[in-house]
Design a protein around this motif. Structure first.
Motif, PDB file in Angstrom:
ATOM      1  N   ILE A  16       0.837  -1.203   0.000  1.00 47.87           N
ATOM      2  CA  ILE A  16       0.000   0.000   0.000  1.00 47.87           C
ATOM      3  C   ILE A  16       0.874   1.256   0.000  1.00 47.87           C
ATOM      4  CG2 ILE A  16      -1.566   1.372   1.455  1.00 47.87           C
ATOM      5  CD1 ILE A  16      -3.056  -0.739   0.011  1.00 47.87           C
ATOM      6  N   ALA A  17       2.067   1.158   0.567  1.00 49.38           N
ATOM      7  CA  ALA A  17       2.958   2.316   0.667  1.00 49.38           C
ATOM      8  C   ALA A  17       3.337   2.886  -0.698  1.00 49.38           C
ATOM      9  CB  ALA A  17       4.220   1.937   1.437  1.00 49.38           C
ATOM     10  N   PHE A  18       3.227   2.096  -1.747  1.00 42.48           N
ATOM     11  CA  PHE A  18       3.612   2.561  -3.077  1.00 42.48           C
ATOM     12  C   PHE A  18       2.436   3.145  -3.859  1.00 42.48           C
ATOM     13  CE2 PHE A  18       6.715  -0.784  -1.974  1.00 42.48           C
ATOM     14  CZ  PHE A  18       7.871  -0.010  -2.024  1.00 42.48           C
ATOM     15  N   GLU A  19       1.251   3.145  -3.252  1.00 43.21           N
ATOM     16  CA  GLU A  19       0.087   3.764  -3.886  1.00 43.21           C
ATOM     17  C   GLU A  19       0.194   5.292  -3.802  1.00 43.21           C
ATOM     18  OE1 GLU A  19      -2.367   2.212  -5.472  1.00 43.21           O
ATOM     19  OE2 GLU A  19      -1.538   0.213  -5.058  1.00 43.21           O
ATOM     20  N   LEU A  20      -0.483   5.971  -4.715  1.00 45.26           N
ATOM     21  CA  LEU A  20      -0.424   7.427  -4.744  1.00 45.26           C
ATOM     22  C   LEU A  20      -1.354   8.058  -3.716  1.00 45.26           C
ATOM     23  CD1 LEU A  20      -0.301   8.271  -8.565  1.00 45.26           C
ATOM     24  CD2 LEU A  20       1.598   8.221  -6.927  1.00 45.26           C
ATOM     25  N   LEU A  21      -0.870   9.131  -3.117  1.00 52.85           N
ATOM     26  CA  LEU A  21      -1.660   9.951  -2.204  1.00 52.85           C
ATOM     27  C   LEU A  21      -1.356  11.403  -2.537  1.00 52.85           C
ATOM     28  CD1 LEU A  21      -3.473  10.323   0.335  1.00 52.85           C
ATOM     29  CD2 LEU A  21      -1.366  10.319   1.686  1.00 52.85           C
ATOM     30  N   ASN A  22      -2.345  12.093  -3.106  1.00 51.10           N
ATOM     31  CA  ASN A  22      -2.162  13.498  -3.463  1.00 51.10           C
ATOM     32  C   ASN A  22      -0.943  13.699  -4.375  1.00 51.10           C
ATOM     33  OD1 ASN A  22      -3.063  16.164  -3.318  1.00 51.10           O
ATOM     34  ND2 ASN A  22      -1.603  16.679  -1.689  1.00 51.10           N
ATOM     35  N   LYS A  23      -0.856  12.896  -5.437  1.00 47.86           N
ATOM     36  CA  LYS A  23       0.144  12.996  -6.506  1.00 47.86           C
ATOM     37  C   LYS A  23       1.521  12.414  -6.160  1.00 47.86           C
ATOM     38  CE  LYS A  23      -2.038  17.119  -8.466  1.00 47.86           C
ATOM     39  NZ  LYS A  23      -1.871  18.540  -8.876  1.00 47.86           N
ATOM     40  N   ASP A  24       1.734  11.997  -4.944  1.00 45.21           N
ATOM     41  CA  ASP A  24       2.989  11.368  -4.536  1.00 45.21           C
ATOM     42  C   ASP A  24       2.681  10.013  -3.934  1.00 45.21           C
ATOM     43  OD1 ASP A  24       5.561  12.321  -4.978  1.00 45.21           O
ATOM     44  OD2 ASP A  24       5.331  13.962  -3.548  1.00 45.21           O
ATOM     45  N   VAL A 192      -2.582   4.315   6.869  1.00 47.81           N
ATOM     46  CA  VAL A 192      -3.333   3.879   5.699  1.00 47.81           C
ATOM     47  C   VAL A 192      -3.237   2.360   5.622  1.00 47.81           C
ATOM     48  CG1 VAL A 192      -3.623   4.088   3.216  1.00 47.81           C
ATOM     49  CG2 VAL A 192      -2.716   6.011   4.519  1.00 47.81           C
ATOM     50  N   ASN A 193      -4.355   1.667   5.769  1.00 49.32           N
ATOM     51  CA  ASN A 193      -4.349   0.206   5.799  1.00 49.32           C
ATOM     52  C   ASN A 193      -4.896  -0.445   4.540  1.00 49.32           C
ATOM     53  OD1 ASN A 193      -3.426  -0.167   8.626  1.00 49.32           O
ATOM     54  ND2 ASN A 193      -5.308   0.921   9.096  1.00 49.32           N
ATOM     55  N   SER A 194      -5.580   0.327   3.713  1.00 49.50           N
ATOM     56  CA  SER A 194      -6.182  -0.252   2.511  1.00 49.50           C
ATOM     57  C   SER A 194      -6.335   0.818   1.449  1.00 49.50           C
ATOM     58  CB  SER A 194      -7.550  -0.850   2.843  1.00 49.50           C
ATOM     59  OG  SER A 194      -8.465   0.181   3.189  1.00 49.50           O
ATOM     60  N   ALA A 195      -6.588   0.379   0.214  1.00 50.62           N
ATOM     61  CA  ALA A 195      -6.793   1.317  -0.885  1.00 50.62           C
ATOM     62  C   ALA A 195      -8.016   2.195  -0.627  1.00 50.62           C
ATOM     63  CB  ALA A 195      -6.950   0.550  -2.190  1.00 50.62           C
ATOM     64  N   ALA A 196      -9.028   1.631   0.018  1.00 51.36           N
ATOM     65  CA  ALA A 196     -10.248   2.388   0.301  1.00 51.36           C
ATOM     66  C   ALA A 196      -9.956   3.570   1.234  1.00 51.36           C
ATOM     67  CB  ALA A 196     -11.297   1.479   0.924  1.00 51.36           C
ATOM     68  N   ALA A 199      -8.580   7.267  -0.318  1.00 51.40           N
ATOM     69  CA  ALA A 199      -9.517   8.329  -0.688  1.00 51.40           C
ATOM     70  C   ALA A 199      -9.894   9.167   0.525  1.00 51.40           C
ATOM     71  CB  ALA A 199     -10.764   7.719  -1.323  1.00 51.40           C
ATOM     72  N   LEU A 200     -10.111   8.508   1.659  1.00 51.63           N
ATOM     73  CA  LEU A 200     -10.435   9.224   2.893  1.00 51.63           C
ATOM     74  C   LEU A 200      -9.258  10.094   3.321  1.00 51.63           C
ATOM     75  CD1 LEU A 200     -12.397   9.655   5.263  1.00 51.63           C
ATOM     76  CD2 LEU A 200     -11.341   7.680   6.380  1.00 51.63           C
ATOM     77  N   MET A 201      -8.042   9.572   3.203  1.00 49.69           N
ATOM     78  CA  MET A 201      -6.844  10.316   3.567  1.00 49.69           C
ATOM     79  C   MET A 201      -6.656  11.524   2.652  1.00 49.69           C
ATOM     80  SD  MET A 201      -4.392   9.963   5.925  1.00 49.69           S
ATOM     81  CE  MET A 201      -4.074   8.235   6.284  1.00 49.69           C
ATOM     82  N   GLU A 202      -6.953  11.354   1.363  1.00 57.44           N
ATOM     83  CA  GLU A 202      -6.827  12.468   0.420  1.00 57.44           C
ATOM     84  C   GLU A 202      -7.797  13.595   0.784  1.00 57.44           C
ATOM     85  OE1 GLU A 202      -7.292  10.809  -3.486  1.00 57.44           O
ATOM     86  OE2 GLU A 202      -5.109  10.661  -3.751  1.00 57.44           O
ATOM     87  N   SER A 203      -8.980  13.225   1.220  1.00 60.42           N
ATOM     88  CA  SER A 203      -9.949  14.237   1.652  1.00 60.42           C
ATOM     89  C   SER A 203      -9.404  15.017   2.835  1.00 60.42           C
ATOM     90  CB  SER A 203     -11.278  13.570   2.042  1.00 60.42           C
ATOM     91  OG  SER A 203     -11.852  12.912   0.945  1.00 60.42           O
ATOM     92  N   PHE A 204      -8.742  14.320   3.725  1.00 60.78           N
ATOM     93  CA  PHE A 204      -8.161  14.963   4.891  1.00 60.78           C
ATOM     94  C   PHE A 204      -7.025  15.898   4.479  1.00 60.78           C
ATOM     95  CE2 PHE A 204      -5.457  14.875   8.803  1.00 60.78           C
ATOM     96  CZ  PHE A 204      -6.362  15.506   9.640  1.00 60.78           C
ATOM     97  N   VAL A 205      -6.209  15.457   3.488  1.00 57.73           N
ATOM     98  CA  VAL A 205      -5.112  16.287   2.989  1.00 57.73           C
ATOM     99  C   VAL A 205      -5.655  17.573   2.388  1.00 57.73           C
ATOM    100  CG1 VAL A 205      -3.287  16.456   1.248  1.00 57.73           C
ATOM    101  CG2 VAL A 205      -3.518  14.373   2.596  1.00 57.73           C
TER     102      VAL A 205
END
Length: 213
Positions: A16-24, A192-196, A199-205
């Protein structure tokens, strides 16, 4: 008196660490926080990333020491630390906590005073917990005051690591006589524990960024 040396390790604990979060990628964000802390602190710092051999190519551009191990195995991580560049202190940060602030790093290292050997952030557990039977029947309510929500980084004296140990509730095994402590964890240091949850984390960002403007 010389300044203690500190190895700041970002442990890649899941793909999961390699998934994107806010473009990074999530791991890039977590590593960026570790790097920022290493610049801010007065300690003699050295950055590293702990990753499986299969994922080394994904962190080759980080420009730091790469510790090849099984980051979720305390014994494996301890073994590679033992053979890595020497240090007095080790800070281990979970790669899946990308919103952790440098304040939490500073608070944790400040907790490593006197005869304390290892410190990590913790927060009160506020959700309602239920014990469930194998057939999905609610058995009882668990006393949440007996629970804590643990975060990172874990700040550990190198001399307190039990290199012969196996399992541990810490990233690495600690010696039996090691004195541990906790400091307050910030609410932003979510995992962040899952792909789902991305999206919630991005909203927080986005919310954080709008507040900052």
């Amino acid at each position: 008196m010389s300044t203690p040396s500190l190895k700041v390790v970002v442990a890649v604990t899941s793909p999961i660490a390699f998934e994107l979060l806010n473009k990074d990628s999530i791991v890039h964000s977590s590593f960026g926080i570790a790097r920022a802390f290493s610049i801010e602190t007065s300690l003699d710092t050295h950055l590293a990333i702990a990753v499986t051999e299969a994922d080394t190519h994904r962190v080759a551009d980080f420009g730091c020491e790469i510790l090849i191990c099984e980051p979720n195995s305390p014994a494996s991580l301890a073994a590679v630390l033992k053979d890595s560049k020497p240090c007095d202190l080790v800070a281990i940060h979970d790669s899946q906590r990308p919103l952790t602030r440098t304040n939490q790093f500073h608070r944790t290292v400040e907790g490593l005073i006197g005869d304390v050997d290892a410190v990590r952030p913790a927060a009160a557990f506020t959700e309602t917990l239920k014990a469930v039977t194998p057939d999905q029947m609610i058995e009882r309510t668990i006393d949440r005051t007996s629970m804590q929500r643990i975060s990172t980084p874990e700040m550990i004296r190198f001399s307190a690591i039990d290199f012969a140990g196996a399992g541990s509730t810490w990233f690495v095994p600690l010696k039996a006589d090691a004195k541990t402590a906790t400091v307050d964890a910030d609410p932003e240091s979510l995992r962040v524990n899952s792909a789902a949850e991305i999206a919630l984390m991005e909203s927080f960002v986005h919310w954080q960024q709008s507040i900052a403007k």
